[in-house]
Every structure is written in C-alpha cells, then in structure tokens.
Design a protein around this motif. Structure first.
Motif, PDB file in Angstrom:
ATOM      1  N   GLY A   1       5.789 -24.664 -22.584  1.00  0.00           N
ATOM      2  CA  GLY A   1       6.801 -25.678 -22.829  1.00  0.00           C
ATOM      3  C   GLY A   1       6.123 -26.964 -23.246  1.00  0.00           C
ATOM      4  N   PRO A   2       6.899 -28.063 -23.328  1.00  0.00           N
ATOM      5  CA  PRO A   2       6.367 -29.322 -23.837  1.00  0.00           C
ATOM      6  C   PRO A   2       5.093 -29.765 -23.125  1.00  0.00           C
ATOM      7  CG  PRO A   2       8.719 -29.489 -23.485  1.00  0.00           C
ATOM      8  CD  PRO A   2       8.295 -28.168 -22.926  1.00  0.00           C
ATOM      9  N   ILE A   3       4.231 -30.418 -23.858  1.00  0.00           N
ATOM     10  CA  ILE A   3       2.936 -30.839 -23.336  1.00  0.00           C
ATOM     11  C   ILE A   3       3.011 -32.180 -22.610  1.00  0.00           C
ATOM     12  CG2 ILE A   3       0.636 -31.625 -24.094  1.00  0.00           C
ATOM     13  CD1 ILE A   3       0.629 -29.455 -26.156  1.00  0.00           C
ATOM     14  N   GLU A   4       4.071 -32.923 -22.835  1.00  0.00           N
ATOM     15  CA  GLU A   4       4.189 -34.255 -22.240  1.00  0.00           C
ATOM     16  C   GLU A   4       3.993 -34.233 -20.737  1.00  0.00           C
ATOM     17  OE1 GLU A   4       6.290 -32.999 -24.367  1.00  0.00           O
ATOM     18  OE2 GLU A   4       6.849 -34.465 -25.899  1.00  0.00           O
TER      19      GLU A   4
ATOM     20  N   ILE B   1      -3.373 -20.476 -36.901  1.00  0.00           N
ATOM     21  CA  ILE B   1      -2.815 -20.605 -35.543  1.00  0.00           C
ATOM     22  C   ILE B   1      -3.576 -21.687 -34.784  1.00  0.00           C
ATOM     23  CG2 ILE B   1      -2.212 -19.409 -33.415  1.00  0.00           C
ATOM     24  CD1 ILE B   1      -2.520 -16.770 -34.909  1.00  0.00           C
ATOM     25  N   THR B   2      -2.864 -22.703 -34.342  1.00  0.00           N
ATOM     26  CA  THR B   2      -3.519 -23.758 -33.558  1.00  0.00           C
ATOM     27  C   THR B   2      -3.325 -23.499 -32.067  1.00  0.00           C
ATOM     28  OG1 THR B   2      -1.577 -25.184 -33.441  1.00  0.00           O
ATOM     29  CG2 THR B   2      -3.008 -25.453 -35.356  1.00  0.00           C
ATOM     30  N   LEU B   3      -4.246 -24.040 -31.277  1.00  0.00           N
ATOM     31  CA  LEU B   3      -4.110 -23.946 -29.822  1.00  0.00           C
ATOM     32  C   LEU B   3      -2.804 -24.581 -29.351  1.00  0.00           C
ATOM     33  CD1 LEU B   3      -7.591 -24.727 -28.278  1.00  0.00           C
ATOM     34  CD2 LEU B   3      -6.545 -22.565 -28.862  1.00  0.00           C
ATOM     35  N   GLY B   4      -2.484 -25.700 -29.958  1.00  0.00           N
ATOM     36  CA  GLY B   4      -1.294 -26.443 -29.556  1.00  0.00           C
ATOM     37  C   GLY B   4      -0.018 -25.612 -29.639  1.00  0.00           C
ATOM     38  N   GLU B   5       0.144 -24.912 -30.752  1.00  0.00           N
ATOM     39  CA  GLU B   5       1.324 -24.053 -30.919  1.00  0.00           C
ATOM     40  C   GLU B   5       1.472 -23.093 -29.762  1.00  0.00           C
ATOM     41  OE1 GLU B   5       1.909 -21.988 -34.914  1.00  0.00           O
ATOM     42  OE2 GLU B   5      -0.184 -22.683 -35.028  1.00  0.00           O
ATOM     43  N   VAL B   6       0.366 -22.435 -29.459  1.00  0.00           N
ATOM     44  CA  VAL B   6       0.388 -21.396 -28.430  1.00  0.00           C
ATOM     45  C   VAL B   6       0.696 -21.997 -27.070  1.00  0.00           C
ATOM     46  CG1 VAL B   6      -0.920 -19.577 -27.308  1.00  0.00           C
ATOM     47  CG2 VAL B   6      -1.261 -20.039 -29.745  1.00  0.00           C
ATOM     48  N   ILE B   7       0.008 -23.085 -26.742  1.00  0.00           N
ATOM     49  CA  ILE B   7       0.217 -23.727 -25.443  1.00  0.00           C
ATOM     50  C   ILE B   7       1.668 -24.168 -25.290  1.00  0.00           C
ATOM     51  CG2 ILE B   7      -0.405 -25.685 -23.984  1.00  0.00           C
ATOM     52  CD1 ILE B   7      -3.214 -25.541 -25.195  1.00  0.00           C
ATOM     53  N   ARG B   8       2.200 -24.802 -26.323  1.00  0.00           N
ATOM     54  CA  ARG B   8       3.600 -25.235 -26.249  1.00  0.00           C
ATOM     55  C   ARG B   8       4.532 -24.050 -26.080  1.00  0.00           C
ATOM     56  NH1 ARG B   8       1.832 -28.487 -30.170  1.00  0.00           N
ATOM     57  NH2 ARG B   8       1.776 -30.731 -29.738  1.00  0.00           N
TER      58      ARG B   8
END
Lengths: 150, 150
Positions: free
Chosen positions: B85-88, B74-81
């Motif tokens: 929603g999108p990180i942009e 599990i990556t941080l990125g997956e969870v945050i997105r």
DNA sequence: ATAATCTCTACTAAAACAATAGTCATTATA
DNA sequence: TATAATGACTATTGTTTTAGTAGAGATTAT
C-alpha cells in the motif's frame, strides 16, 4: 513505512509543549483535548516520553507536563527512534545482520535499504522542535495575515 | 518504518526471476529453496505478484514462474506500493487527509512526512530490477575475482 | 481534608502478520 | 490416456502488535 499513532501522538504533544516552553505546565487533559487524543492513552505516551527524558512533570493540583529540554535540542528523529525503535526498513540494513547475511543476491537490497534509511534520517534528524515551533508560528501568522488582507 | 516479510520475499523472488529473465520458468519450489521462503507462503506472494502483472506463470509439469516484463521496466517502488500500500509514513501526508486537517500545529508535520516520502520514493522509484541484476552480477564477479587473487 | 492532578500496572479487543492446510485445475510425457 | 508435477484458490490458525481501557495509588495546592 507507517508510523504508529503512539509516535504521532507523542510528536504532536511535544510540539504543543514546545509551544508552551517556559510558560508553565500543561495538564494531560488539556493536551488530550488539544490533540484529540484518548486521555488514558496519552497518559502512557507521556510516561514513555518522560522515561526518554523529553518531558518532565509536576504532580498534584495545577500540575502537568513540560518540556525537559530546550525545543531546539530535541530532534524528531530522537523521538521517533525512542518510540518506534530503529528506523531501518529491514533488519538487513543494520550492520550485524549484514555480517550474517549469506545470500549475495538479496544483499543488493541492503544498499537500497541503506539509502532509504539515510534519506529518511537526513530529514528527521535535522529538524528540531524549535524549528517546528517557528514553522507553526509562521503558519499562524500566515492565516492571521490572510484574515486581515481579505 | 518497516517493510513486511511479504514484500521482502516478493522483492527477493522478483530479483531471482530477473536473473533468469528469458531463460525459461522457475518453479515455486526452486524459488522457495533459493530464497529460504516457506513454500506455501511464497505461493501466495507469487499469486499476488501475478495479479499485479509483475510475473506470469506456466502450469502443469515443468511449469513455473517467469517475469512478465523486462527487468529494466520494473521499479522497486511499484512492487512495494503494490504489496504494502502507500509508502507515506502517515495518512496525513496524502492530499485528501490534508484538506480535512483542521489542526494547524499538527500540520507542520505534514511537510516532514512529505519530505520523508519524497526522499524514500526518490530511491525506490529510481531503481529497476534491471539495475539490481547488474549489481548482483557485479557482486558475483567481485567475489570471483577475490578467490582468484588470494 | 479534599479535589485535581500525575503514576503505575494490568487487561482487552481488534487488526495485521506470517504461516499452514487442503482441494482443485492444468499439462508434459511415458 | 493415466499420472505425476506443477500452479490456483480459499480457508484457517497462531502470534504479535496496536490502540485503547480500567482502576487503584501517590502527590500537592488550596
């Protein structure tokens, strides 16, 4: 991880003024049309930018706004921070909060937020409006060339 | 450039569960106390995380939550997105909006937002909860050593 | 004088955020 | 098998932020 419309409008408008640097003032009206920005909102954005020392203005007939410093001396980061406040993704990334942070486990995240902050700052603090003007001109030239070589 | 409390709570909680991986369930109550998170709010966060497939639960007496996959996957990125929603930083950074973008000048910003996005993603997509567990344990060990060497 | 412009303050509608409340479903275990 | 401890689900609320609107005032070229 979003930036507000206010910042977006501010940056667009500063670029527009940078493109007109040393070519006189540009009216709010023109800036609003060009950037497709609600006039009254842009008014406020420009007042904010003026307080920040990024732009200056001339009042009265044929008045308008102009960049207060050379485009090469204004970075994106300065402007974003001035409009949005700190760039850090979480308060915990700032020094003060860290000192108060009691929870060891949570603090492994601090390193992450710091990395994110540093990476972001690296980008926005290294680009000036001078550079953006160069890029915008290059893009225009590109599309110009394209028309001629078709 | 901020992340919400919801994401913050979600990440903290996942780390807590990662520290308990393969050691049975943890109740919402315990998680709430440990993370200093409002119980009812955490309830919702956990339901969200469950929908996302990050955690699973056991109901009834001595029920609770547990990580649905290995911490290392599990990556941080997956969870945050999934939560935010999108990180942009701006919609304009996404491919679709770019295609619709008519204003050449504004589009010099697209490159910037893309760089910010890429830099951020680089960080959050390369860190897993497995790695965070290692770091958290290292921090505990550090402070433990400190006590003994004083 | 007047029309075009910037200046300033106040207001408002809508969305997002953070949290709270209450009822239902499941299950270990006494 | 009754019950207490837990998760599941939906609705509601209060606050803040965001994005925009309104209007009256000040300045200045012509």
């Amino acid at each position: 991880m979003k930036i507000s419309y206010k910042s977006d409008y501010a940056l667009k408008t500063l670029l527009e003024l940078a493109l007109h640097y040393n070519k006189g003032v540009v009216s709010i009206n023109d800036l609003a049309k060009k950037g497709d920005i609600p006039y009254k909102f842009l008014e406020q954005v420009l007042l904010t930018l003026k307080k920040g020392g990024f732009v200056d203005s001339k009042r009265g007939v044929s008045g308008g706004y102009f960049l207060a410093k050379a485009p090469g001396t204004i970075t994106l980061g300065e402007v974003i921070r001035f409009i949005e406040g700190p760039i850090e993704p979480l308060m915990c990334a700032s020094k003060k909060s860290y000192d108060e942070c009691k929870d060891f486990n949570s603090c492994v995240f601090r390193d992450i937020w710091n990395q994110v902050y540093t990476a972001t700052a690296m980008v926005v603090d290294s680009v000036t409006f001078g550079e953006l003007v160069r890029r915008a001109n290059a893009k225009h030239k590109e599309s110009h060339d394209y028309v001629y070589t078709i």
